[in-house]
Enzyme design. Structure first.
Site, PDB file in Angstrom:
ATOM      1  N   HIS A  50      33.921  53.145  48.817  1.00 21.77           N
ATOM      2  CA  HIS A  50      32.757  52.470  49.836  1.00 21.77           C
ATOM      3  C   HIS A  50      33.174  53.249  51.317  1.00 21.77           C
ATOM      4  O   HIS A  50      31.994  53.228  52.004  1.00 21.77           O
ATOM      5  CB  HIS A  50      33.291  51.063  49.945  1.00 21.77           C
ATOM      6  N   LYS A  68      35.711  40.150  42.578  1.00 27.03           N
ATOM      7  CA  LYS A  68      36.305  38.843  42.341  1.00 27.03           C
ATOM      8  C   LYS A  68      36.293  38.236  43.722  1.00 27.03           C
ATOM      9  O   LYS A  68      36.646  39.014  44.707  1.00 27.03           O
ATOM     10  CB  LYS A  68      37.400  38.575  41.524  1.00 27.03           C
TER      11      LYS A  68
HETATM   12  S1  SF4 Z   1      45.153  37.037  37.226  1.00 27.00           S
HETATM   13 FE1  SF4 Z   1      46.975  36.987  38.498  1.00 27.00          FE
HETATM   14  S2  SF4 Z   1      47.629  39.152  38.492  1.00 27.00           S
HETATM   15 FE2  SF4 Z   1      45.747  39.187  37.574  1.00 27.00          FE
HETATM   16  S3  SF4 Z   1      44.211  39.836  39.167  1.00 27.00           S
HETATM   17 FE3  SF4 Z   1      44.224  37.532  39.151  1.00 27.00          FE
HETATM   18  S4  SF4 Z   1      45.882  36.884  40.794  1.00 27.00           S
HETATM   19 FE4  SF4 Z   1      46.227  39.166  40.158  1.00 27.00          FE
END
Ligand code: SF4
Lengths: 205, 297
Positions: A45, A112
């Site tokens: 990016h 995310k």
């Molecule tokens: S599930 Fe837990 S360890 Fe995996 S990316 Fe999400 S916060 Fe991080």
């Protein structure tokens, strides 16, 4: 008739990705993507934002989907295989994302945790959506990758930061910023904030 | 330690690391399953919970990391008094190196000054080893892998806190915990589990909050006041409607675990640690020959 076919509750977003297709999606919609995803995180990016771009012959960014992901790749014979490919936190790309959406006409960004106001506006103005993959679901997402079709910048950026070309089939995500100025993150945060006030006032002094 | 014991202990440690990284403990999986059941069918919350459950199955079957962020490696160990502690520490580090080579752990330890990855998960403070001798002849080895995303949303409050409207009492504590849940939304890969410590200093408070994750999800706090607080907070948090991944829904928290430490009169800390759904912890009793006798979770 809806523009995108729905299977098991999920809209099928199939390459070629077009503005019309992504504009038909709304926050909260479940979507499965079939086609090519390009991974890109911090280094890429920053690099794109500084005016660089990969040669068309190697990576076609125009109308593409960028996935915020640093996959774990293994070489099996001559082929690359993704053994884990979950999303990484998107907000780190907020300073760059809007410009990149505009410049390359990105049709979707996957990651995310959601993104900010600038990205939301770019999605609205240029016909792009933000798709939320399930954080931590590294194995499910890796299984939906049917092939790794190449990599750009492996030397320059290192494996997790390089642009990997992933062919995916029915890759599951949820629309959390649509191309109409809506953000599920902002909605839920506002609603839960109101609810929190109620709960706290019930707890009392 | 003789070389046979060393070899066996090393292999047992590697197996504990493998299992922890690839398999969700039963108590956690049950809690996730019940969350999945209450989410409305056709909702994005249900969709996320389905994907999470599938992921758990695939990771176990393939013996691959549940999540690619294999996190901070934290050991909690009891060892026989006569054990040479330096030797034990070296063995643990060796097992971590082996587990990294085998892909059970991602290369996840970075020099904070230079930004360089050590490549083997070893470095100052890595792995974290809490160890105490005990009078028994065998070892108890517990392990937690705590991801970065959920560690980032932990929070510490110093009471009174006027922003949250929290005074120095249990009601204030309750408000802080709920505030932490609100702020963690969308970031810590929920549904989450909270570990909380009331009191202590800034360091011991956080450490004790994390140790709460060694408790089973379904256990009951021996302190009736804290047991009631745990149940209440979980219920209240689930009214916020944040849901899995922050998509909206009923399952925001799977459980809350609270402990308390004494504090100095001038301080009143509430330390909140957040664990994501990829709640990786395991433990085993390892006999004096270095063999795994039984799994603890
Ligand atoms: S599930 Fe837990 S360890 Fe995996 S990316 Fe999400 S916060 Fe991080």
């Amino acid at each position: 008739m809806a523009l995108l076919e729905k299977i098991d509750g999920a809209y099928q977003l199939i390459e070629p990705f077009t503005e019309e297709k992504v504009r038909s999606l709304r926050v909260g919609d479940m979507v499965e993507i079939t086609g090519e995803l390009l991974t890109g995180r911090d280094a890429v990016h920053k690099w794109l934002d500084s005016g660089n771009e990969p040669p068309e012959s190697e990576v076609r960014l125009k109308n593409s989907i960028i996935y915020h992901c640093g996959p774990v790749m293994m070489k099996k014979g001559k082929k690359w295989v993704a053994t884990a490919a979950g999303p990484t936190t998107s907000i780190r790309e907020e300073p760059y994302q809007a410009k990149i959406i505009e410049k390359f006409g990105l049709k979707a960004v996957i990651g995310k945790g959601g993104m900010g106001e600038k990205t939301k506006i770019a999605c609205k103005n240029f016909g792009c959506v933000y798709l939320h993959a399930v954080g931590g679901a590294a194995q499910v997402l890796a299984e939906r990758i049917t092939s790794v079709d190449g990599v750009f910048g492996l030397e320059q950026f290192g494996s997790p930061e390089a642009i990997w070309k992933l062919k995916v089939e029915r890759f599951p995500v949820v629309v959390t910023i649509d191309a109409h100025g809506n953000s599920l993150h902002q909605e839920i945060e506002a609603e839960s904030g109101e609810k929190l006030k109620e709960v706290i006032s019930k707890i009392g002094k | 330690m003789n070389s046979t014991l060393k070899k066996k202990l090393h292999d047992s440690l590697v197996e504990i690391l493998r299992k922890t990284s690839a398999e969700l403990p039963d108590d956690v999986f049950e809690a996730i399953e019940s969350g999945r059941k209450i989410e409305e069918s056709g909702s994005s919350a249900k969709y996320a919970m389905d994907i999470i459950c599938d992921n758990v199955g695939i990771a176990k079957r393939k013996s691959q990391p549940l999540c690619q962020d294999t996190g901070t490696v934290l050991f909690y160990i009891h060892f026989p008094q006569k054990t040479d502690f330096d030797e034990l520490q070296n063995l643990i580090k060796k097992a971590v190196v082996t587990a990294t080579k085998k892909g059970y752990l991602r290369q996840n330890s970075v020099d904070s000054i230079t930004g360089k990855n050590s490549g083997n998960n070893i470095g100052p403070g890595a792995p974290v080893i809490h160890a105490e001798p005990w009078k028994k002849e065998d070892f108890e080895i517990k392990l937690m892998l705590k991801g970065g995303g959920c560690e980032n949303v932990g929070a510490q409050y110093s009471l009174p806190d006027s922003r949250v409207g929290a005074g120095r009492d249990l009601k204030g504590v309750e408000k802080c915990i709920l505030d932490a849940v609100q702020n963690a939304q969308g970031k810590g890969c929920g549904p989450g589990i909270l570990g909380v410590c009331i009191g202590g200093d800034r360091g011991t408070g956080y450490a004790a909050s994390k140790e709460q994750f060694l408790r089973k999800i379904g256990d009951r706090n021996r302190d009736a006041t804290l047991a009631a607080l745990e149940a209440r907070v979980t219920e209240e948090a689930n009214q916020l409607g944040i849901g899995p991944m922050g998509f909206g829904g009923k399952t925001t928290l799977l459980a809350t675990k609270v402990t308390a430490l004494n504090r100095v009169p001038a301080s009143f800390f509430v330390s909140v640690s957040y664990m994501c759904w990829a709640f990786r912890r395991q433990g085993a009793r390892v006999n004096k020959k270095g063999e795994i006798q039984k799994w603890l979770y």
